[in-house]
Design a protein around this motif. Sequence first.
Motif, mmCIF file in Angstrom:
data_model
loop_
_atom_site.group_PDB
_atom_site.id
_atom_site.type_symbol
_atom_site.label_atom_id
_atom_site.label_comp_id
_atom_site.label_asym_id
_atom_site.label_seq_id
_atom_site.Cartn_x
_atom_site.Cartn_y
_atom_site.Cartn_z
ATOM 1 N N SER A 105 0.843 -1.199 0.000
ATOM 2 C CA SER A 105 0.000 0.000 0.000
ATOM 3 C C SER A 105 0.877 1.247 0.000
ATOM 4 O O SER A 105 1.957 1.267 0.591
ATOM 5 N N ILE A 106 0.387 2.290 -0.679
ATOM 6 C CA ILE A 106 1.111 3.549 -0.796
ATOM 7 C C ILE A 106 0.131 4.696 -0.582
ATOM 8 O O ILE A 106 -0.955 4.710 -1.172
ATOM 9 N N LEU A 107 0.531 5.644 0.244
ATOM 10 C CA LEU A 107 -0.250 6.871 0.418
ATOM 11 C C LEU A 107 0.486 8.017 -0.273
ATOM 12 O O LEU A 107 1.661 8.258 -0.008
ATOM 13 N N PHE B 41 -4.865 6.849 -2.024
ATOM 14 C CA PHE B 41 -4.321 5.651 -1.398
ATOM 15 C C PHE B 41 -4.418 4.504 -2.385
ATOM 16 O O PHE B 41 -5.453 4.300 -3.048
ATOM 17 N N VAL B 42 -3.312 3.755 -2.507
ATOM 18 C CA VAL B 42 -3.237 2.620 -3.426
ATOM 19 C C VAL B 42 -2.980 1.362 -2.623
ATOM 20 O O VAL B 42 -2.069 1.316 -1.786
ATOM 21 N N SER C 127 -5.090 9.431 8.388
ATOM 22 C CA SER C 127 -5.605 8.163 8.918
ATOM 23 C C SER C 127 -5.115 6.962 8.121
ATOM 24 O O SER C 127 -5.141 5.827 8.604
ATOM 25 N N PHE C 128 -4.676 7.190 6.867
ATOM 26 C CA PHE C 128 -4.173 6.093 6.034
ATOM 27 C C PHE C 128 -2.673 5.874 6.204
ATOM 28 O O PHE C 128 -2.147 4.830 5.818
ATOM 29 N N ALA C 129 -1.975 6.866 6.785
ATOM 30 C CA ALA C 129 -0.516 6.791 6.880
ATOM 31 C C ALA C 129 -0.061 5.602 7.715
ATOM 32 O O ALA C 129 0.957 4.977 7.417
ATOM 33 N N LYS C 130 -0.781 5.283 8.773
ATOM 34 C CA LYS C 130 -0.364 4.224 9.682
ATOM 35 C C LYS C 130 -0.363 2.849 9.012
ATOM 36 O O LYS C 130 0.422 1.970 9.387
ATOM 37 N N ARG C 131 -1.243 2.652 8.042
ATOM 38 C CA ARG C 131 -1.345 1.336 7.400
ATOM 39 C C ARG C 131 -0.618 1.266 6.060
ATOM 40 O O ARG C 131 -0.639 0.226 5.395
ATOM 41 N N ALA C 132 0.030 2.354 5.659
ATOM 42 C CA ALA C 132 0.712 2.387 4.366
ATOM 43 C C ALA C 132 2.135 1.824 4.476
ATOM 44 O O ALA C 132 2.845 2.093 5.441
ATOM 45 N N ARG D 283 4.349 2.639 2.272
ATOM 46 C CA ARG D 283 5.157 3.797 1.875
ATOM 47 C C ARG D 283 4.272 5.032 1.858
ATOM 48 O O ARG D 283 3.120 4.966 1.397
ATOM 49 N N VAL D 284 4.796 6.124 2.357
ATOM 50 C CA VAL D 284 4.086 7.407 2.346
ATOM 51 C C VAL D 284 4.896 8.364 1.481
ATOM 52 O O VAL D 284 6.087 8.584 1.718
ATOM 53 N N VAL D 285 4.260 8.931 0.460
ATOM 54 C CA VAL D 285 4.925 9.830 -0.476
ATOM 55 C C VAL D 285 4.356 11.229 -0.314
ATOM 56 O O VAL D 285 3.155 11.447 -0.536
ATOM 57 N N ASP D 286 5.203 12.157 0.093
ATOM 58 C CA ASP D 286 4.831 13.562 0.159
ATOM 59 C C ASP D 286 5.027 14.154 -1.237
ATOM 60 O O ASP D 286 6.150 14.287 -1.723
#
Length: 554
Positions: free
Chosen positions: A3-5, A23-24, A40-45, A47-50
């Motif tokens: 998953s990616i945010l 979110f993917v 709220s999606f960051a915790k389950r991602a 990778r997090v992309v700013d």
Amino acid sequence: MTSILFHNGYVHSSSDPFAEALFVEDGVITWTGENDTAASFAKRADRVVDLDGALIAPGFVDTHVHLLETALLDEAVDVAPTAGGVTAQAVLDLLAARVELDSAKAADVVADAAPHIVSATGYDDSSWTSEPLTREMLDARFPGVPVYVPRADLHSAIVSSALLASAGLTDQILDDRGRVSGAIHTPIREFIRELAPARRTELYRAVLAKCAALGIVSVHENAAPGIDTPEGLAELIDMTSSPESGLPQVVGYLGMLVRSVEQVEELRAQVPGLAGLAGDLSVDGSFGSHSAALREPYTDAPDTIGTLHLSAQEIEQHLAACSDAGMTAGFHVIGDRALDTVLEAVENLVKRDASYVSKLRRCGHRLEHVELADEASRAELAKYGFMVSVQPAFDAHWGTLGGMYEQRLGSERLCATSPIRDFTRDGIPMGFGSDTPVTVIDPWGGVAAAVFHSNPEQRISARAAFKAHTRGGWRLGGEANFMAGEIRVGAPAHLAIWRAEELGVQAENDGRSSWTTDGRSGSPLLPILSQDGNRPQCLATLRAGVFIYDDLGN
């Protein structure tokens, strides 16, 4: 499942035009929304992309490429006008610089199997005022050296006597300049492309990596005799079948004529995953080589109306066999007489058996280029469900006033070329391609060429052009998922991330206000394009949620 945010940017989504994040999960877009909800999606991602203000949009689809030819000509001598190739002498001087290199360096400029061939790219003498290049000039300057100088459209070439001898074609009769075209050109192209398998794979990967770095997630390879082999096409399809390949997807078309369902099935077995017997199955040639088939003679060559490579009967048999087998068929069509011949074949087919009306529509047959299509012809294309792959860059390169198209066709027919807006208005499904190496791989350039079409009556908005180069490409390729090419929940995550100087909503350049940032319009944003300005920078490309190009740095 991965998953990616993506957050803190702009999202080009018709279903959620104010989205700032998405979110993917496992290659599918599962959420779009605003930044304050994205946390709220960051915790389950994973990778997090700013995005840091970048734009995330559907990735491009190039609906007409020749990957092997592109790779080979990337290594050739550039003799385009910008490189000084504006006279025959200038072209010879540029070729001489390559010929004079150390033999170890000069080897393999085209192919392992023919290591001493010297090839040129970008040759176009339509604007020359001096004498044209000839075979005699090549022979005098480079005795014994196989030299190949294809015209920019790749429908004819000037070749040296040494190359003809190497290819076993010394008994062929050429014109007074030593040009080859049609049936003579094809075996020369095949000879040059006899590559070792390892070399071929390396070349494929190099061009596909370039495509990924330009935000392209899928390409439609148009293979045909003289361009690439069925075995090469099968390799391309197989090596890109999964996103984990790290490459754009190759949708494969083979331009080989058939007359029966049995022949269709043989080729389908030979090339697993084959999308169609279509692409560069040429009905005619090109304007530049005076070989596109026209209703009326060329303005600058009144003794010729071009060349038909296929008859209406051959086209009818091909369409019937493919339609009966449930296979997409298609043809390279440039001139209006060539299009007339295709439509004559269609009419003969449905007159013979009315059931072909529904079969034709169901198979999604396609035509490449279609540079001259009047209202009556477009009505017939729409009637039978034909789709078109067009090349807006052709207009940008040759369709301007005083350009090659006007020289060949005159001002009246010039205004009828590249009828992009007409195709849109008439409801004919359309995708954009580059026809690389005829024009360079430049998807934003294709969008800009449609927005700034040389004929104001054929200009379309940036949004319509972008859609043709993204969702339109998936439709032409027969993609089953109708959401491909869009950013919405449930769509495959075929994405590209862009850094652009300015975002907005850009209409066709017809004298009205060209763009608006008014949020009330509810229109998704795109980079503001100028006719000759800088293009957006690609930061990343994802195919089904897998990064196939990544320059994000985070």
